[in-house]
Write an enzyme that holds these catalytic residues in place. Structure first.
Site, mmCIF file in Angstrom:
data_model
loop_
_atom_site.group_PDB
_atom_site.id
_atom_site.type_symbol
_atom_site.label_atom_id
_atom_site.label_comp_id
_atom_site.label_asym_id
_atom_site.label_seq_id
_atom_site.Cartn_x
_atom_site.Cartn_y
_atom_site.Cartn_z
ATOM 1 N N LYS A 198 0.859 -1.187 0.000
ATOM 2 C CA LYS A 198 0.000 0.000 0.000
ATOM 3 C C LYS A 198 0.893 1.233 0.000
ATOM 4 O O LYS A 198 2.059 1.172 0.412
ATOM 5 C CB LYS A 198 -0.902 0.016 1.240
ATOM 6 C CG LYS A 198 -2.203 0.793 1.060
ATOM 7 C CD LYS A 198 -3.209 0.059 0.187
ATOM 8 C CE LYS A 198 -4.494 0.863 0.008
ATOM 9 N NZ LYS A 198 -5.512 0.119 -0.745
ATOM 10 N N ASP A 208 -6.739 4.551 -5.012
ATOM 11 C CA ASP A 208 -7.462 4.423 -3.749
ATOM 12 C C ASP A 208 -8.117 5.780 -3.538
ATOM 13 O O ASP A 208 -8.313 6.544 -4.505
ATOM 14 C CB ASP A 208 -6.502 4.039 -2.602
ATOM 15 C CG ASP A 208 -7.235 3.607 -1.331
ATOM 16 O OD1 ASP A 208 -7.832 2.525 -1.354
ATOM 17 O OD2 ASP A 208 -7.224 4.357 -0.339
#
Length: 444
Positions: free
Chosen positions: A125, A165
């Site tokens: 991430k 995201d």
């Protein structure tokens, strides 16, 4: 179990002031206790200690110049958490709230989420505390170019494949990809969520929202129930929320409320999604405008009140910890029967306990919102093979993946004596594959 408690205690001591990371690790490791009890060799190999420690954490500065000539400096992050089953895969988040704790919690969850898809992708991430809101396209381009000028050193189609995201949509992916291509002089699938004109996949935008509903639909079907006639609340108003709403409505549900960061709209007649799309996708406006355009709709400041609206199904699709214990108790009191998490960790640990005690069917994020990364992996496959699948092909593969995830976590929960506990089931089903790979690789 002593081993799990020891690992959690050490993790919190080594990583102070990282509450989101502690929360995610606590939820995951507690759910894995039945597996650890059956495999004492994991403790001997310090498997959990290695599992919760990222393989690599990259922090960097991101300097950029705004349209007035002022220089700004933001923080950039990429946490490459676990590559046991495949290259790191996970989104980039651009939001003022981004810090190392949030990126680590997202990366840890991503390991299991990616494993659950059944596809060969590891967990990672990244992101920045940069806020795209209020910035011009030129300013966002300059920021993305500066961000990628550092990040390109650490990613690659067989190493680490980021995606979007919160705050990173098609526009940002385009700027990031353009800079990568410029620096590396190669056109490869190093980012997913790309535009259709340069290697993207159909159904990627819809995937997380559709996937959430496909899994919830399967949970309903297994209980001889359906979305038809159900009242649904969807929090958020980004891609996940919009397309969860779209798919739920197509299955006969009535979605009555949605929100953005300022407040929520309630439409007792059912949300008119074409109006929401016009405001959020075309005009990049605020959801309060919905009430001005749709007769009978109400807008209320603040977000928490959305959970006081009675519903059969709640689909939190905004951000972490948006449902606390109080909101969960209110939802239960008002008759909620199913909760499917479209956002990452949108329910606190206390809220999850409330749902489970009340017998609510609770579908955790790492399983329920895996549709986005699953379709990203399908985009990677198309890129590698120089293929382009139709929307129907991708959507059919997505639905199959989500149904399989539901049954895999259901089966895992039953196998380990926690039937109906899909938090534990998802953790166990995702972890088993990663654990086997890590043990096979030796101490690395």
């Amino acid at each position: 179990m002593q081993y799990v408690e020891k690992v959690l205690s050490e993790l919190k001591a080594k990583n102070p002031n990282e509450p989101e990371f502690h929360q995610a690790a606590t939820e995951i490791l507690n759910g894995l206790k039945p597996v650890i009890e059956r495999h004492p060799e994991y403790e001997k190999a310090a498997l959990l200690e290695r599992f919760v420690e990222p393989e690599r954490v990259i922090l960097f500065r991101v300097p950029w110049v705004d349209d007035s000539g002022a220089v700004h400096v933001n923080k950039g992050y990429r946490v490459q958490f676990n590559s046991a089953i495949g290259p790191y895969k996970g989104g980039l988040r651009f939001h003022p709230s981004v810090n190392l704790s949030i990126i680590k919690f997202l990366g840890l969850e991503q390991i299991l989420k990616n494993s659950l898809t059944g596809l060969p992708i590891g967990g990672g991430k990244g992101g920045s505390d940069f806020d795209p809101k209020g910035k011009t396209d030129h300013e966002i381009m300059k920021f993305c170019q500066s961000f990628m000028t550092e990040l390109y050193r650490h990613i690659g189609q067989d190493t680490d494949v980021p995606a979007g995201d919160i705050g990173v949509g098609g526009r940002e992916i385009g700027y990031l990809f353009g800079q990568y291509k410029r620096i590396r002089d190669e056109h490869v699938g190093v980012l997913t969520g790309r535009g259709l004109s340069y290697g993207g996949s159909l159904a990627r935008k819809e995937a997380t929202g559709y996937g959430l509903v496909y899994m919830t639909e399967e949970a309903l079907k297994c209980r001889k129930d359906s979305f038809k006639g159900k009242t649904v609340i969807v929090s958020g108003s980004g891609n996940v929320a919009i397309y969860a709403c779209e798919k739920a409505q197509s299955l006969g549900a009535k979605v009555v409320a949605m929100y953005d960061s300022n407040g929520y709209v309630y439409d007792k007649n059912g949300i008119k999604l074409d109006v929401v799309k016009q405001i959020k996708e075309v005009e990049r406006g605020r959801l309060k405008e919905y009430a001005d355009r749709v007769q009978g709709a109400e807008y209320r400041e603040g977000c928490k009140g959305i959970w006081t609206i009675p519903c059969d199904i709640a689909l939190p699709c905004a951000t972490q910890n948006e449902i606390d214990k109080e909101s969960a108790e209110t939802l239960v009191k008002n008759g909620v029967k199913y909760v499917g998490e479209g956002a990452n960790m949108p329910s606190t640990l206390e809220a999850i306990a409330v749902f489970q005690k009340a017998g609510v069917v609770f579908l955790p994020a790492k399983a329920a919102n895996a549709g986005g990364v699953a379709t990203s992996a399908l985009e990677m496959a198309q890129s590698s093979g120089r293929l382009f699948w139709s929307f129907e092909e991708v959507d059919a593969k997505l639905k199959t993946i989500m149904i399989n995830i539901y049954h895999n976590m259901d089966d895992a929960a039953k196998e380990y004596g926690v039937e109906g506990d899909y938090v534990a089931g998802a953790n166990i089903a995702g972890f088993k594959k990663v654990a086997e790979a890590m043990m096979a690789h030796g101490i690395v």
